[in-house]
Each structure stands twice: as structure tokens, then as C-alpha cells.
Scaffold this active site. Structure first.
Site, PDB file in Angstrom:
ATOM      1  N   ASN A  55      43.365  39.841  45.421  1.00 39.66           N
ATOM      2  CA  ASN A  55      42.017  40.191  44.952  1.00 39.66           C
ATOM      3  C   ASN A  55      41.146  40.760  46.055  1.00 39.66           C
ATOM      4  OD1 ASN A  55      41.732  39.740  42.202  1.00 39.66           O
ATOM      5  ND2 ASN A  55      41.703  37.508  42.480  1.00 39.66           N
ATOM      6  N   CYS A  68      46.976  41.752  37.109  1.00 38.88           N
ATOM      7  CA  CYS A  68      46.045  40.640  36.933  1.00 38.88           C
ATOM      8  C   CYS A  68      46.465  39.889  35.681  1.00 38.88           C
ATOM      9  CB  CYS A  68      44.643  41.216  36.765  1.00 38.88           C
ATOM     10  SG  CYS A  68      43.388  39.958  36.512  1.00 38.88           S
ATOM     11  N   ARG A  84      36.488  32.213  51.111  1.00 38.38           N
ATOM     12  CA  ARG A  84      36.115  32.318  49.686  1.00 38.38           C
ATOM     13  C   ARG A  84      34.859  31.476  49.398  1.00 38.38           C
ATOM     14  NH1 ARG A  84      39.829  30.846  44.344  1.00 38.38           N
ATOM     15  NH2 ARG A  84      38.093  30.763  42.861  1.00 38.38           N
ATOM     16  N   TYR A 101      35.146  37.994  32.966  1.00 42.49           N
ATOM     17  CA  TYR A 101      34.337  38.275  34.172  1.00 42.49           C
ATOM     18  C   TYR A 101      33.042  39.041  33.875  1.00 42.49           C
ATOM     19  CZ  TYR A 101      37.754  36.216  37.242  1.00 42.49           C
ATOM     20  OH  TYR A 101      38.557  35.307  37.885  1.00 42.49           O
ATOM     21  N   HIS A 112      38.657  43.020  36.224  1.00 40.36           N
ATOM     22  CA  HIS A 112      37.519  42.095  36.093  1.00 40.36           C
ATOM     23  C   HIS A 112      36.248  42.788  35.597  1.00 40.36           C
ATOM     24  CE1 HIS A 112      39.439  38.715  38.766  1.00 40.36           C
ATOM     25  NE2 HIS A 112      40.181  39.075  37.740  1.00 40.36           N
TER      26      HIS A 112
HETATM   27  C1  G6P Z   1      41.761  34.605  37.153  1.00 41.60           C
HETATM   28  C2  G6P Z   1      41.683  35.956  37.764  1.00 41.60           C
HETATM   29  C3  G6P Z   1      42.337  36.002  39.106  1.00 41.60           C
HETATM   30  C4  G6P Z   1      41.809  34.924  39.984  1.00 41.60           C
HETATM   31  C5  G6P Z   1      41.875  33.578  39.313  1.00 41.60           C
HETATM   32  C6  G6P Z   1      41.077  32.579  40.101  1.00 41.60           C
HETATM   33  O1  G6P Z   1      43.014  34.385  36.733  1.00 41.60           O
HETATM   34  O2  G6P Z   1      42.205  36.943  36.958  1.00 41.60           O
HETATM   35  O3  G6P Z   1      42.093  37.247  39.673  1.00 41.60           O
HETATM   36  O4  G6P Z   1      42.519  34.891  41.177  1.00 41.60           O
HETATM   37  O5  G6P Z   1      41.359  33.596  38.031  1.00 41.60           O
HETATM   38  O6  G6P Z   1      41.526  31.301  39.826  1.00 41.60           O
HETATM   39  P1  G6P Z   1      41.130  30.087  40.806  1.00 41.60           P
HETATM   40  O7  G6P Z   1      41.895  28.926  40.295  1.00 41.60           O
HETATM   41  O8  G6P Z   1      41.523  30.522  42.189  1.00 41.60           O
HETATM   42  O9  G6P Z   1      39.651  29.953  40.665  1.00 41.60           O
END
Ligand code: G6P
Length: 427
Positions: free
Chosen positions: A147, A168, A93, A246, A198
Site C-alpha cells: 500500500n 487489493c 503507520r 474507503y 480505495h
Molecule cells: C483492506 C485493504 C488493504 C489494507 C487492509 C488493512 O483489506 O484493502 O489495503 O491493507 O484492509 O487491514 P489492517 O488489518 O492492516 O487494518
């Protein structure tokens, strides 16, 4: 009736205690007998599983928590399978977030080239999981949180027989946010919500038949002016729609890119620090509930969506949930087989998207371009086809030239070598 078996693939995720809390809270309407947490990381599985077991014990619920690294054993005869995996972990990531910056494109785990790279790593693994479900739990419903959730769900629905729904927390988050702006209870609100995962907008809001769209839009503009909604107020006025978070990466790409270039750490690096703290808490035998620290993760409260959806299916409620499903004509401007994020009626027999109006021209092109990108990404991942991969980058609205697309593809291919063996010819 026999109790339900829930299987969680990626059960060692720090988010799992939320799911457990959700099942405990809904146990009167959802007779869960067994929750099997499956993960390839034994250490995390034991820590998270330990907390899950303590939570159940403390609640007095009669749910057994099983831990395993054997995916097939976990899936066999499950009624519901939840997938929440991260192929390549946080290290991959971090690369998704960093690598596009050098090409002048924002780096994000689900948007643009970052989301594309994540999809290429993830789809083959998700298809393998789906093959196990086809064989070992053919009647199970798969709830996919992995995701990029929309793209992954499209791959599952196009290439397997599994009954899959993508979920989501953005829709629930939008509903709660708008309800708080309007001083309403979130359960009272109905959203006219449209788009892709998103990449979504709220174009109407109502409560008990009363149209609150104008008030909601005015509130969005006021919140943006106050700096509490991360969009320019003029943008919200211009659109006449409420964009989900997003869309910032599109409408305010320059600012998002500049911020990312300036920040010392990627979100993946920050998340790793939060997770380390969370796991320390989870390992403490005195802790027997979901800690508030979990609110610092973006997906907090995703279990509200998951457990409510499972209950709607199990109890044949006919409720409307905003989910990622096959379009089937609901958005007339997109192919039937495209996965879209829209309101759908949820019954035991299946999920039926509500027919909507055509997309307004102000967003139509963006949605169609991103959907074409997603379609090509799925094709690239399934066939290991380099040409489709390059086309996918080329059509993405955040990629502005062929040389940029080609440079991104070379860099993504190199960085993700370990996970792209399906692109054997290209590597
Ligand atoms: C949001 C999105 C998710 C994503 C998350 C990331 O909730 O809808 O798809 O996984 O944010 O959160 P993070 O704490 O991993 O940055």
C-alpha cells in the site's frame, strides 16, 4: 514443464500463511515448485516460514519453502514476485494515522496525508526491488499488494520496465458482499466496477446476462439503513452507485475524523496486538493451518485474489479480474498512464483493461482530483521534489487550504525523516 518459482518480498508478514494455503489449494492447476519467502526481519521470517513449511507438509504438496534475507537471491529467476512490504513498520503507520488528526484531516494508512506519507516512504524501496527484478527475473510478473497499492503500482509502471499488476482485496470483498445481499454465488456475479484503488464504486451488477443493478442498489440502501453498510442510505440513493468501504473517509469525513479522535488506539496499535497473538500461534509447532484469528486483519483473503490471478495468467484463462493497471483509455476521463482499478482480461501475454463508459459527473471530479494527487505524489517520491509533495497535498480533496497543506508537509517530513533521505534538499 518446469515448476514455478514464487518469490514473496515481505514473506515474514502474518498474511503469508494465506498465500501458502492458496497455492496448496490450487496445486492441481498451478505447478508451484518453490516458494521463497524473503524478509529483513529474521525472527518473523523464521516463525512464519516454520508455519508455511508445516502447512505444506501437512497437505502433502510437493512445494519447497525457502527462507532468505537476501533479496536478490530470492528474486533471481522467479516466475512471479509478490510484494507485501511495510517500510517503517507499524510504528510509521501509527504516525500516518495520528498526525493528520491535529490538522483536522482523517488519519488513514492509504487515504489522504497518511497514504501520501506511506507512498513517499515506500516508492523508493519498491523501485529498488523493481531494479532487481529487471536484472534478475526480467520475465517475472510482479503482483503488488504494498500500500498504497494504486500509487505504488503507478510508480512501478511509469519508472521501471517490470510487468507489474496492483492487487487489493476490496474488489473481491465487494463482490462477496453484494453476492450475499442478493443470495447469489459470488462466482456468478459480474461487476461494472470503476475507480482507483480505495476510491471505487460498483455501478452495475449482472449474473448470467441478467441485469441485477437495481436489486443490488436497493440492497445497499437496505443494508445501510440496517447499519450493516457504513454509509448513509440517503447518500447511496443520491449517488445511485455502490461505494466501496474507503469512500467513507470522503463522504463521511466529519464522522470518521470524530471517531478517530475519540478512539483510544489507532488501527496500527490494534493490528500490532493481533499480530503478536498471531505470531504466538504461528510459533506453535502443533499449528499447521491458517488460523481464523487472521480474519481480524483487514486484508484477510487477499490470497484468493493473488492465487486466482496467477493461475489466470499461467493458464492463459482470459478471465476478467479487477486489478490495478495502466488505464490506456479505459476510463476516458483519465490520462492513459494513470493506474486505475478496473476489470481487465487476464491472459498469459498480458492484462487488457476493459473499455468503460466515461465517469458519471457525480464522481468524476473526486476521481480526477485524487488521481492528480497520486500523480504528484509519485513525482515527489521519484524526484525527491518538495514542491511536488506540497502540490500533492494541496490538490487532495480532504485538504482544504494551503496553510493546512504546508503544516501537514512540515509534520510529515519531520516524522518520516529516517525514510525520506531522497528529499535531501528539503530535510
Ligand atoms: C483492506 C485493504 C488493504 C489494507 C487492509 C488493512 O483489506 O484493502 O489495503 O491493507 O484492509 O487491514 P489492517 O488489518 O492492516 O487494518
Amino acid at each position: 514443464m518446469a515448476g514455478l518459482k514464487i518469490c514473496v518480498i515481505g514473506g515474514g508478514s502474518v498474511y503469508t500463511p494465506e498465500l501458502i494455503a492458496g497455492f496448496i489449494a490450487k496445486r492441481e492447476e498451478l505447478p508451484v515448485e518453490e516458494i521463497v519467502l524473503m524478509d529483513i526481519d529474521v525472527e518473523r521470517l523464521n516463525i512464519v516460514g516454520g508455519l508455511a513449511a508445516r502447512m505444506v507438509r501437512a497437505s502433502g504438496a510437493e512445494i519447497s519453502i525457502e527462507l532468505t534475507t537476501d533479496r536478490q537471491e530470492a528474486i533471481a529467476d522467479a516466475d512471479y514476485v509478490v510484494t507485501q512490504i511495510r517500510v517503517g513498520g507499524m510504528a510509521a503507520r501509527a504516525l500516518d494515522e495520528k498526525l493528520p488528526l491535529a490538522f483536522g484531516v482523517v488519519g488513514q494508512e492509504t487515504v489522504g496525508p497518511g497514504g501520501f506519507a506511506k507512498a513517499l516512504r515506500t516508492i523508493p524501496v519498491m523501485l529498488d526491488i523493481a531494479r532487481d527484478i529487471e536484472r534478475l527475473a526480467p520475465h517475472a510478473l510482479l503482483l503488488n499488494f504494498t500500500n498504497p497499492a494504486g500509487i505504488v503500482t503507478e510508480a512501478l509502471l511509469k519508472h521501471t520496465k517490470v510487468n507489474a499488476i496492483g492487487l487489493c482485496n476490496v474488489p473481491i470483498g465487494m463482490k462477496n458482499m453484494i453476492a450475499s445481499w442478493l443470495g447469489k454465488d459470488s462466482a456468478q456475479l459480474t461487476l461494472d466496477y470503476v475507480g482507483l484503488n480505495h476510491l471505487s464504486w460498483v455501478r452495475g451488477v449482472s449474473a448470467s446476462g441478467q441485469d441485477l443493478s437495481a436489486q443490488a442498489l436497493a440492497a445497499a440502501v437496505a443494508e445501510a439503513k440496517a447499519g450493516r453498510f457504513p454509509f448513509s442510505p440517503e447518500l447511496v440513493e443520491t449517488l445511485g452507485l455502490i461505494p466501496s468501504y474507503y469512500l467513507r473517509y470522503y463522504y463521511h469525513h466529519d464522522e470518521a475524523l470524530a471517531e478517530a479522535k475519540k478512539s483510544e488506539k489507532t488501527r496500527a496499535e490494534i493490528v500490532q496486538e493481533i499480530d503478536a497473538e498471531l505470531l504466538k500461534l504461528y510459533a506453535d509447532p502443533k499449528v499447521a493451518e491458517r488460523p481464523d484469528l487472521l480474519n481480524r486483519r483487514g486484508g484477510a483473503y487477499y490470497s484468493v485474489a493473488a492465487v486466482a490471478l496467477i493461475s489466470a495468467v499461467h493458464n492463459d484463462k482470459g478471465e476478467v479480474h479487477i486489478v490495478n493497471v495502466r488505464n490506456n483509455g479505459a476510463i476516458p476521463d483519465l490520462p492513459d498512464e494513470a493506474v486505475v482499478e478496473i476489470p481487465a482480461v487476464v491472459k498469459r501475454g498480458g492484462v487488457q483493461p476493459l473499455r468503460g463508459n466515461p465517469l458519471p459527473p457525480s464522481v468524476r471530479g473526486l476521481v480526477q482530483a485524487v488521481k492528480a494527487h497520486e500523480e504528484l505524489t509519485v513525482k515527489a517520491a521519484v524526484e525527491g521534489d518538495e514542491r511536488s509533495a506540497l502540490q500533492a497535498l494541496l490538490v487532495h480533496p480532504l485538504v482544504s487550504s494551503f496553510s493546512q497543506a504546508r503544516g501537514l508537509w512540515q509534520a510529515i517530513k519531520e516524522a518520516n525523516k529516517a525514510h525520506l533521505s531522497h528529499f535531501a534538499k528539503a530535510l
